[in-house]
Write an enzyme that holds these catalytic residues in place. Structure first.
Site, short mmCIF file in Angstrom:
data_model
loop_
_atom_site.label_atom_id
_atom_site.label_comp_id
_atom_site.label_asym_id
_atom_site.label_seq_id
_atom_site.Cartn_x
_atom_site.Cartn_y
_atom_site.Cartn_z
N HIS A 38 0.85 -1.19 0.00
CA HIS A 38 0.00 0.00 0.00
C HIS A 38 0.89 1.25 0.00
O HIS A 38 2.11 1.15 0.16
CB HIS A 38 -0.95 0.00 1.21
CG HIS A 38 -0.25 0.05 2.54
ND1 HIS A 38 -0.16 -1.04 3.37
CD2 HIS A 38 0.40 1.06 3.16
CE1 HIS A 38 0.52 -0.70 4.46
NE2 HIS A 38 0.87 0.56 4.35
P1 TYD Z 1 -1.64 -2.76 7.49
O1 TYD Z 1 -1.16 -1.36 7.67
O2 TYD Z 1 -2.40 -3.09 6.24
O3 TYD Z 1 -0.44 -3.80 7.67
P2 TYD Z 1 0.86 -4.11 6.80
O4 TYD Z 1 1.19 -2.90 5.99
O5 TYD Z 1 1.90 -4.41 7.81
O6 TYD Z 1 0.60 -5.30 5.96
O7 TYD Z 1 -2.52 -3.13 8.76
C1 TYD Z 1 -2.99 -4.44 8.98
C2 TYD Z 1 -4.26 -4.37 9.80
O8 TYD Z 1 -4.00 -3.83 11.10
C3 TYD Z 1 -5.31 -3.47 9.15
O9 TYD Z 1 -6.48 -4.21 8.96
C4 TYD Z 1 -5.58 -2.37 10.12
C5 TYD Z 1 -4.86 -2.75 11.39
N1 TYD Z 1 -4.07 -1.62 11.94
C6 TYD Z 1 -4.62 -0.84 12.94
O10 TYD Z 1 -5.75 -1.07 13.39
N2 TYD Z 1 -3.87 0.19 13.44
C7 TYD Z 1 -2.63 0.47 12.97
O11 TYD Z 1 -1.97 1.42 13.45
C8 TYD Z 1 -2.09 -0.34 11.92
C9 TYD Z 1 -0.71 -0.07 11.36
C10 TYD Z 1 -2.84 -1.37 11.44
#
Ligand code: TYD
Length: 143
Positions: free
Chosen positions: A57
């Site tokens: 992302h």
């Molecule tokens: P995401 O940022 O998509 O993870 P990565 O980039 O590491 O693959 O986040 C994964 C899940 O965690 C997403 O569904 C939302 C949740 N999340 C939160 O609730 N708060 C946060 O600060 C973060 C970073 C993620």
């Protein structure tokens, strides 16, 4: 700089302060002094299964500092034109990721921990999760 115009070369390794001693090491990060944004959120990735990819992302406003607090992993940065892979494997180095950069994290070593310092609280509206939408967003800012 406008988010849409950022390039992978705006992302850089920041050498963090470190104190070595026979008793072990300590690294300290302080607002303003160490990194060019105010930290409003800290989170960390751990227990990452082998072969797993994270990220996938981009953000519109969020700035982040990624640190391999333990172990190693690769960060693939992509500004829509140029891809650059940065390996993080030192707890005293942080990768500054500016907004408008598609990032993928992979090649996590067993037991690795990715510590993330972020400029804003969690806001799903700040995410671009579709690569096509990201490219379209970057295209708007060309020229
Ligand atoms: P995401 O940022 O998509 O993870 P990565 O980039 O590491 O693959 O986040 C994964 C899940 O965690 C997403 O569904 C939302 C949740 N999340 C939160 O609730 N708060 C946060 O600060 C973060 C970073 C993620």
């Amino acid at each position: 700089m406008k988010t849409g115009k950022t390039s992978v070369y705006d992302c850089s390794i920041i050498e963090l302060d470190k104190h070595h001693s026979d008793a072990g090491n300590i690294t300290v990060i302080e607002n303003q002094d160490t990194i060019p944004f105010e930290v409003n959120r800290v989170y960390y990735l751990y227990d990452i299964p082998g072969g797993q990819e994270r990220g996938g992302h981009a953000h519109k406003e969020l700035r982040q500092l990624l640190v391999a607090a333990s172990g190693s992993f690769d960060v693939v940065l992509n500004d829509g034109s140029v891809k650059r892979t940065v390996t993080l494997n030192r707890p005293y180095q942080g990768l500054l990721v500016v907004p408008g950069i598609w990032r993928e994290l992979n090649d996590f070593s067993s037991g690795s921990v990715c510590l993330v310092l972020a400029s804003h609280k969690y806001d799903e509206a700040d995410y671009m999760r579709s690569y096509e939408d990201f490219l379209e967003y970057k295209r708007q800012f060309l020229n």
